[in-house]
Write a protein that holds these residues in place. Structure first.
Motif, short mmCIF file in Angstrom:
data_model
loop_
_atom_site.label_atom_id
_atom_site.label_comp_id
_atom_site.label_asym_id
_atom_site.label_seq_id
_atom_site.Cartn_x
_atom_site.Cartn_y
_atom_site.Cartn_z
N PRO A 48 -2.18 5.72 -5.75
CA PRO A 48 -1.02 5.06 -6.36
C PRO A 48 -0.57 3.83 -5.57
O PRO A 48 -0.04 2.88 -6.12
CB PRO A 48 0.06 6.14 -6.34
CG PRO A 48 -0.68 7.43 -6.23
CD PRO A 48 -1.90 7.13 -5.43
N ARG A 49 -0.75 3.87 -4.24
CA ARG A 49 -0.37 2.75 -3.38
C ARG A 49 -1.49 2.53 -2.37
O ARG A 49 -2.22 3.46 -2.02
CB ARG A 49 0.93 3.03 -2.63
CG ARG A 49 2.14 3.29 -3.51
CD ARG A 49 2.66 2.01 -4.15
NE ARG A 49 3.92 2.23 -4.85
CZ ARG A 49 4.01 2.61 -6.11
NH1 ARG A 49 2.92 2.81 -6.81
NH2 ARG A 49 5.19 2.76 -6.68
N PRO A 127 1.91 7.68 -12.84
CA PRO A 127 2.91 7.24 -13.81
C PRO A 127 3.02 8.17 -15.01
O PRO A 127 2.02 8.72 -15.48
CB PRO A 127 2.41 5.85 -14.22
CG PRO A 127 0.95 5.85 -13.91
CD PRO A 127 0.79 6.73 -12.71
N GLY A 160 6.91 6.74 -9.24
CA GLY A 160 6.98 5.30 -9.46
C GLY A 160 8.16 4.87 -10.30
O GLY A 160 8.19 3.73 -10.78
N THR A 162 8.76 5.72 -13.26
CA THR A 162 8.23 5.39 -14.58
C THR A 162 8.76 6.33 -15.65
O THR A 162 8.88 7.54 -15.44
CB THR A 162 6.69 5.45 -14.57
OG1 THR A 162 6.28 6.76 -14.13
CG2 THR A 162 6.11 4.41 -13.63
#
Length: 213
Positions: A48-49, A127, A160, A162
């Motif tokens: 994700p990152r 997400p 996130g 989201t």
């Protein structure tokens, strides 16, 4: 009415100017909400990152260096934060991917023993737009945390931050009372949802882990 504008997510939070609202009655002039995010990053999926850019800009899997960056946080970083927060007797909210209760039970147990509030943060880190069945995933997360702590979480922070057009209704139906996804105000704000409104509690993007570090 917001219900008459399908797909318009922003309509859940009708605009109100800060200067037109009554002052928030609080025990202090400044309120600080301490949230520790604990996430499960699977090495078989894209990270994700990333702290290191992939060679030639092309993502590779398995992404060992960026997965290890996350794993360091679970093995070392969390425990430094835990010690610092406990030493100061601070109230803490733990936002966790529910699968952490199984994959990193030592971390979840330490938070439980410290009487930290548990807040839903999805089932896995990713997400909400990519979740095939959001209602099922939300219920799985809520039930897992309830089984681990003895009570269903009242709050939710989506991975996130989201949400899709239906996420808030699904969270409301699952019993979620407040969310940290809507970084649009300095005061708590009611969001229109079914079956019950959901309270948005101010959360800071500027002080989030990625912008800061």
């Amino acid at each position: 009415m917001w219900a008459e504008v399908p797909g318009l997510l922003s309509a859940r939070a009708p605009y109100t100017a800060f200067v037109d609202r009554p002052k928030l009655k609080a025990p202090a002039r400044v309120l600080v909400w301490i949230i520790v995010n604990v996430e499960h990053w699977s090495m078989v999926r894209a990270m994700p990152r990333t702290v290191l850019s992939p060679p030639m800009g092309v993502p590779l899997q398995p992404d060992l260096p960026n997965w290890a960056w996350h794993e360091y946080g679970m093995r070392v970083g969390f425990w430094r934060l835990h010690q610092a927060l406990r030493a100061r007797a601070l109230d803490v909210t733990l936002a966790l991917n529910a699968v952490v209760c199984d994959s990193y039970p030592r971390v979840a147990q330490a938070a439980l023993e410290s009487d930290w509030e548990f807040m839903g943060h999805g089932w896995l880190q990713g997400p909400m737009h990519k979740v095939g069945n959001q209602a099922e995933a939300i219920e799985m997360a809520m039930r897992k945390i309830a089984d681990f702590t003895g009570s269903r979480p009242r709050g939710w922070e989506s991975p996130g931050l989201t949400e899709t057009d239906v996420t808030l209704d699904l969270l409301s139906a699952a019993g979620v009372q407040y969310v940290a996804d809507w970084v649009l105000d300095d005061l708590p704000t009611w969001l229109q949802a079914k079956p019950n409104p959901v309270l948005s509690i101010p959360y800071s993007v500027e002080l989030n882990d990625i912008p800061v570090h």
